[in-house]
Design a protein around this motif. Structure first.
Motif, PDB file in Angstrom:
ATOM      1  N   VAL A  53      54.700  65.451  19.970  1.00  0.00           N
ATOM      2  CA  VAL A  53      55.960  65.855  19.360  1.00  0.00           C
ATOM      3  C   VAL A  53      56.364  67.279  19.795  1.00  0.00           C
ATOM      4  O   VAL A  53      57.545  67.618  19.813  1.00  0.00           O
ATOM      5  N   TYR A  54      55.375  68.096  20.197  1.00  0.00           N
ATOM      6  CA  TYR A  54      55.699  69.470  20.588  1.00  0.00           C
ATOM      7  C   TYR A  54      56.547  69.538  21.839  1.00  0.00           C
ATOM      8  O   TYR A  54      57.447  70.379  21.929  1.00  0.00           O
ATOM      9  N   LEU A 107      60.035  68.832  20.637  1.00  0.00           N
ATOM     10  CA  LEU A 107      60.587  69.929  19.827  1.00  0.00           C
ATOM     11  C   LEU A 107      60.916  71.142  20.694  1.00  0.00           C
ATOM     12  O   LEU A 107      61.972  71.761  20.554  1.00  0.00           O
ATOM     13  N   MET A 108      59.982  71.480  21.611  1.00  0.00           N
ATOM     14  CA  MET A 108      60.203  72.643  22.465  1.00  0.00           C
ATOM     15  C   MET A 108      61.401  72.419  23.381  1.00  0.00           C
ATOM     16  O   MET A 108      62.216  73.328  23.581  1.00  0.00           O
ATOM     17  N   TRP A 125      64.633  72.722  21.245  1.00  0.00           N
ATOM     18  CA  TRP A 125      64.964  74.074  20.791  1.00  0.00           C
ATOM     19  C   TRP A 125      65.347  74.978  21.962  1.00  0.00           C
ATOM     20  O   TRP A 125      66.325  75.719  21.901  1.00  0.00           O
TER      21      TRP A 125
END
Lengths: 337, 205
Positions: free
Chosen positions: A128-129, A132-133, A136
Motif C-alpha cells: 500500500v505504501y 500512497l507515496m 501523495w
C-alpha cells in the motif's frame, strides 16, 4: 576482508542466480498474463483482441513494453521528485520479494522459512505504501484521491484475508507454505472450506485493485487514479508490480485452497506429471477466473465496496474462524493435539 | 559471524540515521516515511535474533496498519502553511526535559543491574524449555497458558478503546439516504422478470 569475500562470494553469486531464476519466469509470466487478460476480455466481448504484432498477437505486450521504455519520463513540476520515483520501485520490488517463499514444487523454493505465510502477508501489506507515496507525491487531485481509495480498500480487505488464512492455518498447524500444501494430501482445502475460498477469491480481487473493485483507477471518475501522472518506465514498473501481485494472489489461492503442486488424484498418469506443471496449470486457472470476473462484473460503488468488506466479509470470516476451531477441537481433528 | 555482524551494523545504522531524519526533516510526510524505514530495519534486527515471528508481526501491525493510518492523516494535513521556523525554539525546553527524564530512567535501570543483564529476573514464571520448537509455537505455548490473564486483559483494553472511539465519532445525521440491501432484495411487485421473445418484443406498462 579477503577471506570474508572468499567465504561469501560463492554464496552471494548463488543467491543472485536464484533471484534471477525467480525474476525471469515471473517477467515472462506477467507478459503472458497481460496477453491472456486482453484476449479473454476480448473473447467475452466478441472482439479479436491483440492479433497483429507477431503470431496470434503474442508480441503485442513486448512491443508495448518497448514503447514505454523509449518514452520520455515526465516529472510533474510540483511533485516531490524523490518520493515520486521511489514509489514505483517500491511497488515492483515488494511484489517480487513476496515470491521468494512461494513453493512451486516439493522442495523447490528459494526460502523455505517457518513463517512463510506471515511473510507474504507482511510484504503484501507493505504494498500500500507504493500507492500512497505515488498518490501523495504527484501533488495532484486525481492521484491523491485514487491513492486514498486504494489504501482504504487494501487495508479493509487485508483483515478478512487474514482471517481466511487463519482458518486454513487451523487445519494445517504450521505457517510454512510447503507444509500447508502437504496437509492437502488427502483433500484440497477448497472442499471443506468452500465459503472461505469464495471470500478469499473476492478479497484477492479487491486487494489487487482488480475489477470489479478497481475504484482507485476508475477512469470515469479519477482518470487513472494514482498512476495518472506517471509515464514511461515508472508506469511500466507500476504495471508489472500490479500484475506480479495478481499472479501472487493466484499462487496463494492455489497454495491455500487448491493443493499447490499436488495432482487432483494420486494415480499413475496424473502423479507422473512434474509438480510445477500442476502448479502452473492451477495458477493459470485462477488467473482465468480473475480475467473472467473482469469481463463480466460491473464496477462496484465505493460505499458498496466498503460495506462488503466490513459488514459482510469480516463477520463471515470471523465466524468461520470460531466454527472451524470449534469443529477441530470437538472432533479432535486439530493437528498437534 | 562476520556477516551477521555486518548486517547488524547495517540495520542499526539505518535505524539511527532514519530516526534522526524523522525529527530533522521539515516535511511531515517524509518524517513518517523515515519512521517506517526504521520500523522495517527493527524487524530486520529481530530476524537476526532468530525471532522471525516477532519480525513479521512488527511489520504487519506497525508498518502495515498503524503507520498507514499515520501516513493517511499526515498526508491530508495542510502542512505547507503550518510550518513556522520561529516556533521551533519554544519546544526546546520541553524536549530537553523529556530527554533528561528518559536518560535518567535508563541510567537507573542500568545501574541497578550493575551492567550485568543476566541478573535480570523479572519473569513471574521461569520459561519452559523451547528446544526443538519453532518461534511461533514457543510464543503460543506460553502466551495462551502462563500469560493468558495478561493476554485477555490487553484484549479487553483494546476492545474498550475501540468501542470508545466508535461512540465518540458516531453521530446520527438527518436526511442521509442509506442503502439497505435486504430491503432492496425483498421488495415485491416493483420488479417483473419478463421473458422477451426474439423478434417480437414485449409490452411494458
Amino acid at each position: 576482508m579477503v577471506s570474508l569475500a572468499q567465504t561469501y562470494f560463492i554464496e552471494v553469486v548463488t543467491i543472485i542466480l536464484y533471484c534471477l531464476l525467480i525474476f525471469v519466469p515471473l517477467l515472462l509470466g506477467v507478459v503472458m498474463a497481460l496477453y491472456a487478460d486482453r484476449k479473454i476480455w476480448a473473447a467475452v466481448q466478441k472482439r479479436r483482441g491483440p492479433n497483429v504484432v507477431g503470431p496470434y498477437g503474442l508480441l503485442q505486450v513486448p512491443a508495448d513494453g518497448l514503447k514505454f521504455i523509449f518514452k520520455e519520463i515526465i516529472l510533474p513540476d510540483g511533485s516531490d521528485k524523490t518520493v515520486f520515483l521511489i514509489a514505483p520501485i517500491i511497488t515492483l520490488a515488494l511484489s517480487i520479494a513476496a515470491w521468494a517463499v512461494v513453493p512451486v514444487q516439493a522442495g523447490v523454493v528459494l526460502a523455505n522459512i517457518n513463517v512463510g505465510i506471515l511473510y507474504i502477508f507482511a510484504i503484501s501489506s507493505l504494498g500500500v505504501y507504493g500507492i500512497l507515496m505515488a498518490g501523495w507525491s504527484s501533488n495532484s487531485k486525481y492521484p491523491f484521491f485514487g491513492a486514498l481509495r486504494s489504501a482504504a480498500q487494501m487495508v479493509s480487505y487485508e483483515v478478512s484475508i487474514g482471517f481466511v488464512i487463519i482458518t486454513v492455518l487451523l487445519c494445517v498447524g504450521s505457517l510454512n507454505l510447503t507444509e500447508i500444501v502437504m496437509a492437502q494430501d488427502t483433500m484440497w482445502f477448497f472442499i471443506p472450506l468452500f465459503p472461505m475460498f469464495i471470500v478469499f477469491f473476492i478479497s484477492a480481487l479487491a486487494e489487487t485493485n482488480r475489477p470489479p473493485f478497481d475504484l482507485p483507477e476508475a477512469e470515469s471518475e479519477l482518470v487513472a487514479g494514482y498512476q495518472t501522472e506517471y509515464s514511461g518506465m515508472p508506469f511500466v514498473l507500476f504495471m508489472f508490480g500490479e500484475y506480479i501481485n495478481i499472479l501472487l494472489m493466484c499462487a496463494m489461492t492455489t497454495i491455500l485452497f487448491l493443493g499447490g503442486w499436488l495432482p487432483p488424484i494420486d494415480i499413475y498418469p496424473l502423479n507422473a506429471v512434474p509438480g510445477f506443471i500442476w502448479f502452473l496449470l492451477k495458477v493459470t486457472f485462477v488467473f482465468y477466473l480473475f480475467a473472467m470476473v473482469k469481463a463480466f462484473v460491473p464496477r462496484y460503488r465505493y460505499d458498496q465496496l466498503m460495506r462488503l468488506g466490513w459488514k459482510v466479509f469480516l463477520p463471515l470470516s470471523l465466524f468461520a474462524v470460531v466454527v472451524t476451531s470449534s469443529i477441530l477441537f470437538f472432533f479432535n481433528l486439530a493437528p498437534g493435539m | 559471524m562476520t556477516a551477521q555482524l555486518l548486517t547488524f551494523y547495517l540495520f542499526s545504522g539505518v535505524i539511527l540515521i532514519s530516526s534522526l531524519m524523522v525529527i530533522s526533516t521539515k516535511n511531515p510526510v517524509h518524517s513518517v516515511l523515515f519512521l517506517i524505514l526504521s520500523f522495517l530495519n527493527a524487524a530486520g534486527l529481530f530476524v537476526i535474533l532468530h525471532a522471525e515471528f516477532l519480525a513479521m508481526i512488527l511489520i504487519i501491525v506497525y508498518v502495515g496498519a498503524v503507520a498507514v493510518l499515520f501516513l493517511f492523516v499526515v498526508m491530508m494535513l495542510d502542512f505547507k502553511t503550518s510550518i513556522n521556523k520561529d516556533n521551533i525554539l519554544q519546544y526546546i525546553p520541553i524536549g530537553i526535559l523529556v530527554g533528561v527524564v528518559f536518560i535518567a530512567e535508563l541510567i537507573i535501570v542500568l545501574i541497578n543491574t550493575k551492567f550485568d543483564l543476566s541478573n535480570i529476573q523479572v519473569l513471574p514464571n521461569p520459561l519452559s524449555d523451547f528446544t526443538g520448537k519453532s518461534n511461533t509455537e514457543a510464543i503460543g505455548s506460553v502466551l495462551y497458558t502462563d500469560y493468558i490473564l495478561y493476554f485477555q486483559l490487553s484484549g479487553v483494553i483494546l476492545l474498550v478503546a475501540m468501542i470508545g472511539s466508535i461512540v465518540l465519532t458516531l453521530r446520527e445525521r438527518e436526511g442521509v439516504k442509506r442503502q439497505v440491501v435486504s430491503e432492496q432484495l425483498q421488495r415485491q411487485g416493483k420488479i417483473d422478470l419478463v421473458d422477451v421473445k426474439s423478434g417480437k418484443g414485449v409490452d411494458i406498462l
